[in-house]
Write an enzyme that holds these catalytic residues in place. Structure first.
Site, mmCIF file in Angstrom:
data_model
loop_
_atom_site.group_PDB
_atom_site.id
_atom_site.type_symbol
_atom_site.label_atom_id
_atom_site.label_comp_id
_atom_site.label_asym_id
_atom_site.label_seq_id
_atom_site.Cartn_x
_atom_site.Cartn_y
_atom_site.Cartn_z
ATOM 1 N N HIS A 174 35.927 43.876 29.662
ATOM 2 C CA HIS A 174 36.459 42.173 30.251
ATOM 3 C C HIS A 174 37.385 41.153 29.176
ATOM 4 C CE1 HIS A 174 36.100 38.217 32.204
ATOM 5 N NE2 HIS A 174 35.982 38.095 30.791
ATOM 6 N N GLU A 175 35.932 41.109 28.036
ATOM 7 C CA GLU A 175 36.926 41.125 26.679
ATOM 8 C C GLU A 175 38.014 41.084 26.645
ATOM 9 O OE1 GLU A 175 35.885 38.155 26.574
ATOM 10 O OE2 GLU A 175 33.803 37.831 27.719
ATOM 11 N N HIS B 101 40.732 41.048 28.164
ATOM 12 C CA HIS B 101 41.299 39.188 28.165
ATOM 13 C C HIS B 101 42.572 39.391 26.440
ATOM 14 C CE1 HIS B 101 39.771 35.600 30.771
ATOM 15 N NE2 HIS B 101 38.748 36.641 29.431
ATOM 16 N N TYR C 237 45.340 29.016 30.290
ATOM 17 C CA TYR C 237 44.408 29.991 30.902
ATOM 18 C C TYR C 237 43.876 28.428 31.424
ATOM 19 C CZ TYR C 237 38.884 31.111 30.575
ATOM 20 O OH TYR C 237 37.727 31.678 30.127
ATOM 21 N N GLU D 153 41.165 35.378 34.110
ATOM 22 C CA GLU D 153 39.539 35.842 34.318
ATOM 23 C C GLU D 153 39.191 36.616 34.818
ATOM 24 O OE1 GLU D 153 36.827 35.632 33.127
ATOM 25 O OE2 GLU D 153 37.756 34.775 31.659
ATOM 26 N N ASP E 90 34.980 23.721 33.283
ATOM 27 C CA ASP E 90 35.537 24.586 33.047
ATOM 28 C C ASP E 90 37.423 25.529 32.656
ATOM 29 O OD1 ASP E 90 35.037 27.093 32.154
ATOM 30 O OD2 ASP E 90 35.116 27.616 34.700
ATOM 31 N N HIS F 289 36.264 29.960 35.510
ATOM 32 C CA HIS F 289 35.675 31.208 36.287
ATOM 33 C C HIS F 289 35.152 31.043 36.938
ATOM 34 C CE1 HIS F 289 35.078 30.719 31.322
ATOM 35 N NE2 HIS F 289 34.819 32.029 31.451
#
Length: 248
Positions: A117-118, A121, A132, A141, A204, A209
């Site tokens: 996942h990271e 990015h 974002y 996301e 957020d 998210h």
């Protein structure tokens, strides 16, 4: 030295050892590289997991898309594990991509879907550059969730998921799963834009998210279809799954 291998993994892992406030830059004076590409396992679980799972993510992108690392040009995959930032407490319960490397709190390098996942990015950073914020941020996301879970479902590095873990994000984290792509509403996320859970506030970054659940649900349907849905349909639609390869 002249590297003559055209495409190759280039991983390095540093360890902040849960020391509060230590720099996460890998390497730094207090945290040198403890495992570099081609070296054997260190016996430090966090280090070895970050090394192995970043490699699994590299392999996924390269074998399926011919993409050589995050930037498509062999970018080194650097990770710092057991990081504890000042003001966040220790152990740090999160992980992030900082634009050039991965950073993990204790236990967060153990989840293959979180690692992928990271790192995704980073792929987004070097490709679409999705802002974002609001809906573009929710897609940002979701792309990380989707590719993270597809790595999880495809990779043999951490073993096959139990059937109950399929489509859960972060089930290997210390606190357990944090999202469901099959049933986003279980974790308070929307599964469609008309859902009561769809977030329209300012927090957020306008729900990046939370609202990722919409595209996450779409990805689940693309892979598995509606066979597992109540009544065999979702939102009045019947979908035939395409499987992992075509969806990816």
């Amino acid at each position: 030295q002249v590297e003559q291998i055209r495409n190759a993994k280039n991983r390095s892992v540093c360890d902040d050892q849960n020391v509060l406030g230590r720099s996460y830059t890998c390497p730094n004076a207090a945290a040198p590289v403890v495992r570099a590409e081609g070296q054997g396992a260190t016996g430090i679980s966090e280090v070895d997991k970050a090394y192995d799972l970043s490699g699994a993510t590299y392999d996924f992108y390269f074998s399926r898309f011919g993409r050589d690392s995050i930037n498509g040009a062999g970018m080194a995959l650097k990770s710092t594990v057991r990081h504890c930032p000042t003001g966040e407490g220790c152990p740090y319960q999160n992980a992030f991509w900082d634009g050039s490397q991965m950073v993990y709190g204790a236990g967060y390098a153990s989840a293959d879907d979180v690692v992928a996942h990271e790192l995704t990015h980073g792929v987004t950073q070097y490709t679409s550059g999705l802002m974002y914020f609001s809906e573009s941020g929710a897609i940002n996301e979701s792309m990380s969730d989707v590719m993270g879970e597809l790595v999880d479902l495809s990779s043999t590095v951490s073993g096959a998921d139990a059937p109950a873990d399929r489509w859960l994000m972060g089930e290997q984290l210390p606190g357990g799963a944090i999202r469901s792509m099959k049933s986003p509403t279980i974790y308070g996320q929307p599964d469609r834009m008309t859902s009561a859970y769809f977030y329209g506030g300012l927090g957020d970054s306008r729900g990046v998210h939370s609202n990722s659940g919409v595209a996450n649900k779409a990805a689940y349907l693309m892979v598995d279809g509606t066979a597992g849905e109540a009544g065999g349909a979702f939102n009045g639609q019947t979908v035939t799954g395409l499987g992992i390869v075509k969806t990816a």
